[in-house]
Design a protein around this motif. Structure first.
Motif, PDB file in Angstrom:
ATOM      1  N   ILE A   1      37.599  38.817  37.042  1.00 18.31           N
ATOM      2  CA  ILE A   1      37.310  39.560  35.695  1.00 18.31           C
ATOM      3  C   ILE A   1      38.623  39.278  34.841  1.00 18.31           C
ATOM      4  CG2 ILE A   1      37.174  41.385  34.323  1.00 18.31           C
ATOM      5  CD1 ILE A   1      35.084  42.630  36.348  1.00 18.31           C
ATOM      6  N   THR A   2      39.767  39.449  35.952  1.00 24.45           N
ATOM      7  CA  THR A   2      40.822  39.261  35.148  1.00 24.45           C
ATOM      8  C   THR A   2      41.350  37.701  34.611  1.00 24.45           C
ATOM      9  OG1 THR A   2      42.164  38.716  37.415  1.00 24.45           O
ATOM     10  CG2 THR A   2      42.056  40.997  36.530  1.00 24.45           C
ATOM     11  N   GLY A   3      40.427  36.963  35.210  1.00 29.70           N
ATOM     12  CA  GLY A   3      40.653  35.347  34.869  1.00 29.70           C
ATOM     13  C   GLY A   3      40.118  35.141  33.368  1.00 29.70           C
TER      14      GLY A   3
ATOM     15  N   SER B   1      40.153  31.445  33.774  1.00 32.94           N
ATOM     16  CA  SER B   1      41.017  30.750  34.341  1.00 32.94           C
ATOM     17  C   SER B   1      41.178  31.053  35.874  1.00 32.94           C
ATOM     18  CB  SER B   1      42.378  31.071  33.819  1.00 32.94           C
ATOM     19  OG  SER B   1      43.576  30.613  34.634  1.00 32.94           O
ATOM     20  N   SER B   2      40.668  30.259  36.877  1.00 34.68           N
ATOM     21  CA  SER B   2      40.787  30.262  38.353  1.00 34.68           C
ATOM     22  C   SER B   2      42.165  30.657  38.521  1.00 34.68           C
ATOM     23  CB  SER B   2      40.368  29.168  38.885  1.00 34.68           C
ATOM     24  OG  SER B   2      40.674  28.165  38.446  1.00 34.68           O
ATOM     25  N   ALA B   3      43.012  30.109  37.888  1.00 34.15           N
ATOM     26  CA  ALA B   3      44.614  30.425  38.459  1.00 34.15           C
ATOM     27  C   ALA B   3      45.043  31.813  38.234  1.00 34.15           C
ATOM     28  CB  ALA B   3      45.581  29.396  37.814  1.00 34.15           C
ATOM     29  N   VAL B   4      44.426  32.407  37.113  1.00 34.77           N
ATOM     30  CA  VAL B   4      44.928  33.666  36.932  1.00 34.77           C
ATOM     31  C   VAL B   4      44.332  34.599  37.836  1.00 34.77           C
ATOM     32  CG1 VAL B   4      44.703  35.420  35.163  1.00 34.77           C
ATOM     33  CG2 VAL B   4      45.428  33.306  34.479  1.00 34.77           C
ATOM     34  N   ALA B   5      42.933  34.289  37.982  1.00 35.74           N
ATOM     35  CA  ALA B   5      42.254  35.095  39.106  1.00 35.74           C
ATOM     36  C   ALA B   5      42.793  35.040  40.441  1.00 35.74           C
ATOM     37  CB  ALA B   5      40.805  34.780  39.060  1.00 35.74           C
ATOM     38  N   ALA B   6      43.097  33.944  40.691  1.00 39.30           N
ATOM     39  CA  ALA B   6      43.691  33.734  42.187  1.00 39.30           C
ATOM     40  C   ALA B   6      45.283  34.447  42.396  1.00 39.30           C
ATOM     41  CB  ALA B   6      43.952  32.157  42.418  1.00 39.30           C
ATOM     42  N   ASP B   7      46.107  34.454  41.353  1.00 37.74           N
ATOM     43  CA  ASP B   7      47.176  34.800  41.361  1.00 37.74           C
ATOM     44  C   ASP B   7      47.232  36.498  41.453  1.00 37.74           C
ATOM     45  OD1 ASP B   7      48.507  32.421  41.366  1.00 37.74           O
ATOM     46  OD2 ASP B   7      48.860  32.584  39.006  1.00 37.74           O
ATOM     47  N   THR B   8      46.326  36.832  40.690  1.00 41.13           N
ATOM     48  CA  THR B   8      45.796  38.548  40.594  1.00 41.13           C
ATOM     49  C   THR B   8      45.511  38.825  42.008  1.00 41.13           C
ATOM     50  OG1 THR B   8      45.240  38.488  38.231  1.00 41.13           O
ATOM     51  CG2 THR B   8      44.489  40.291  39.613  1.00 41.13           C
ATOM     52  N   LEU B   9      44.434  37.959  42.658  1.00 40.98           N
ATOM     53  CA  LEU B   9      44.188  38.332  44.052  1.00 40.98           C
ATOM     54  C   LEU B   9      45.239  38.288  44.954  1.00 40.98           C
ATOM     55  CD1 LEU B   9      41.674  39.149  45.715  1.00 40.98           C
ATOM     56  CD2 LEU B   9      41.242  36.741  45.943  1.00 40.98           C
TER      57      LEU B   9
ATOM     58  N   ASN C   1      49.924  44.254  47.082  1.00 35.95           N
ATOM     59  CA  ASN C   1      51.208  45.279  46.370  1.00 35.95           C
ATOM     60  C   ASN C   1      50.743  45.755  45.430  1.00 35.95           C
ATOM     61  OD1 ASN C   1      53.228  45.150  48.490  1.00 35.95           O
ATOM     62  ND2 ASN C   1      53.686  42.972  47.756  1.00 35.95           N
ATOM     63  N   THR C   2      50.035  45.042  44.405  1.00 37.09           N
ATOM     64  CA  THR C   2      49.488  45.702  43.092  1.00 37.09           C
ATOM     65  C   THR C   2      47.780  45.606  42.655  1.00 37.09           C
ATOM     66  OG1 THR C   2      51.688  44.599  42.072  1.00 37.09           O
ATOM     67  CG2 THR C   2      49.996  45.284  40.646  1.00 37.09           C
ATOM     68  N   PRO C   3      47.491  46.623  42.323  1.00 31.78           N
ATOM     69  CA  PRO C   3      45.882  47.000  42.184  1.00 31.78           C
ATOM     70  C   PRO C   3      45.711  45.838  41.094  1.00 31.78           C
ATOM     71  CG  PRO C   3      47.006  49.101  42.368  1.00 31.78           C
ATOM     72  CD  PRO C   3      48.154  48.201  42.316  1.00 31.78           C
ATOM     73  N   VAL C   4      44.343  45.263  41.348  1.00 31.55           N
ATOM     74  CA  VAL C   4      44.151  44.190  40.410  1.00 31.55           C
ATOM     75  C   VAL C   4      43.370  44.830  39.016  1.00 31.55           C
ATOM     76  CG1 VAL C   4      43.520  42.343  42.357  1.00 31.55           C
ATOM     77  CG2 VAL C   4      41.741  44.066  41.273  1.00 31.55           C
ATOM     78  N   TRP C   5      43.226  46.128  39.189  1.00 31.23           N
ATOM     79  CA  TRP C   5      42.580  46.867  37.953  1.00 31.23           C
ATOM     80  C   TRP C   5      43.127  48.467  38.221  1.00 31.23           C
ATOM     81  CZ3 TRP C   5      40.536  43.304  35.025  1.00 31.23           C
ATOM     82  CH2 TRP C   5      39.848  43.934  33.554  1.00 31.23           C
TER      83      TRP C   5
ATOM     84  N   ILE D   1      32.662  51.377  39.283  1.00 34.69           N
ATOM     85  CA  ILE D   1      31.931  50.254  38.145  1.00 34.69           C
ATOM     86  C   ILE D   1      32.107  50.776  36.735  1.00 34.69           C
ATOM     87  CG2 ILE D   1      29.735  51.479  37.596  1.00 34.69           C
ATOM     88  CD1 ILE D   1      28.152  48.756  38.179  1.00 34.69           C
ATOM     89  N   HIS D   2      32.551  51.673  36.388  1.00 31.58           N
ATOM     90  CA  HIS D   2      32.623  52.332  35.003  1.00 31.58           C
ATOM     91  C   HIS D   2      33.759  51.551  34.392  1.00 31.58           C
ATOM     92  CE1 HIS D   2      36.114  54.799  36.299  1.00 31.58           C
ATOM     93  NE2 HIS D   2      36.488  54.818  34.919  1.00 31.58           N
ATOM     94  N   PRO D   3      34.971  51.144  34.877  1.00 32.35           N
ATOM     95  CA  PRO D   3      35.970  50.422  34.160  1.00 32.35           C
ATOM     96  C   PRO D   3      35.546  49.091  33.446  1.00 32.35           C
ATOM     97  CG  PRO D   3      36.850  51.225  36.270  1.00 32.35           C
ATOM     98  CD  PRO D   3      35.556  51.315  36.333  1.00 32.35           C
ATOM     99  N   ILE D   4      34.364  48.359  34.240  1.00 32.11           N
ATOM    100  CA  ILE D   4      33.863  47.279  33.313  1.00 32.11           C
ATOM    101  C   ILE D   4      33.301  47.509  31.874  1.00 32.11           C
ATOM    102  CG2 ILE D   4      32.105  45.512  33.598  1.00 32.11           C
ATOM    103  CD1 ILE D   4      32.462  45.521  36.460  1.00 32.11           C
TER     104      ILE D   4
END
Length: 341
Positions: free
Chosen positions: A102-104, A111-119, A124-128, A286-289
């Motif tokens: 979703i962050t992508g 952006s697959s790059a943004v999604a991959a970097d987030t993952l 160390n850092t929660p993705v959401w 699910i609610h943050p979506i």
């Protein structure tokens, strides 16, 4: 320890109110940072709701302590890891991937790059924002089997001393006094013990003291946050910590209130409360979506209600209902249901 055993309906009541409180916290999130940008009366709405709901995550931990630390069955490591730990770990890993995807998404597409970097950064850092809970909650599953035999042999007075020591730690943590033992796993483990302690005794005689302490701290949290904002001209989370004495006492108040009033509420509200309680983790995940467009202030969801006092509560109720419906539906789908336990 006293042998008094309250109805387990109160635990679902706790799950229900804690789920609602979590949604409220996330609905008001963007608004609390707007001190000086919106009327003070509107900003105070977010502070009031925030102060009155910060106990939500600690109460979830107390529920886990009440149930898991009270388990009198012989410990089976394989069963515990496969049935207890995996029930939380698998949804956490799956939703970490989902929210990374979703962050992508942005206004320019995906952006697959943004999604991959987030993952990749998820170690160390929660993705959401709501997934931080699992980083502190999952380690507690390795503490619980160690606490069970210890608590079994401790006297009631020794348990009280243990809780008092923990309360002292939460107090100095709030005051920003550094100590090596005030680590997340220690401070959060205290909620497990407090939940177990309150679950296995009759707290009716102490109810009024919990209420006085809890309500007093809610008022202090509101006034204190407002006072700091006046001095610094920005929002401060000083009074909103999860590991501080004020939140402990408010959470304890909520716990004993639900424990006390659950028998009176069970006959009329058992069905909705048990339903929300059953799907509380799925709703949490699910609610943050659903809140993605809401938290974009330019979309005007809050402004549509005219006042944040109404907007926060109304949006929270709608979000709860939609998240519950989605969770209920997805829980009926094979394989997917493992992601929404």
């Amino acid at each position: 320890m006293s042998e008094a055993k309250p109805s387990y309906f109160y635990l679902n009541l706790l799950r229900c109110v804690a789920t609602i409180a979590v949604i409220i916290i996330h609905v008001l999130g963007p608004m609390r940072e707007l001190y000086g940008q919106i009327p003070v009366s509107e900003w105070l709405a977010t502070v009031t709701y925030n102060s009155a709901t910060r106990w939500a995550v600690p109460v979830f931990m107390m529920i886990s302590g009440a149930l898991l630390l009270s388990d009198k069955r012989p410990f089976d490591c394989r069963y515990y890891l496969s049935r207890r730990l995996m029930k939380v770990l698998i949804p956490f890993l799956a939703w970490t991937v989902i929210y990374s995807l979703i962050t992508g998404y942005s206004g320019d597409g995906w952006s697959s790059a943004v999604a991959a970097d987030t993952l990749i950064a998820a170690n160390n850092t929660p993705v959401w924002y709501h997934l931080w809970f699992f980083y502190d909650f999952i380690p507690l599953y390795f503490v619980i089997p160690l606490l069970i035999p210890v608590l079994r042999v401790m006297t009631r007075e020794q348990v009280k001393l243990l809780i008092a020591a923990w309360l002292f730690l939460t107090s100095i943590f709030m005051l920003k006094i550094e100590t090596a033992i005030a680590q997340n796993i220690v401070l959060y483990s205290g909620y497990l013990i407090l939940g177990w302690f309150l679950h296995n005794r009759d707290n009716s005689k102490e109810l009024k003291y919990w209420v006085i302490a809890g309500l007093s701290w809610i008022v202090i949290d509101i006034i204190g946050t407002w006072a700091i904002a006046q001095q610094t001209h920005e929002y401060s989370g000083f009074f909103m910590g999860y590991k501080t004495i004020n939140t402990v006492l408010i959470g304890g108040m909520i716990f004993v209130l639900c424990q006390h009033f659950a028998p009176r509420l069970e006959q009329r509200f058992a069905a909705p409360v048990n339903t929300v309680g059953k799907y509380s983790l799925g709703i949490y995940l699910i609610h943050p979506i659903l809140l993605i467009p809401v938290r974009q202030l330019d979309n005007g969801f809050y402004a549509w209600f005219g006042t944040d006092w109404l907007a926060i509560s109304a949006i929270s109720v709608v979000t709860l209902m939609v998240a519950l419906a989605l969770t209920w539906l997805l829980a009926k789908v094979p394989v997917v249901n493992r992601l929404l336990p």
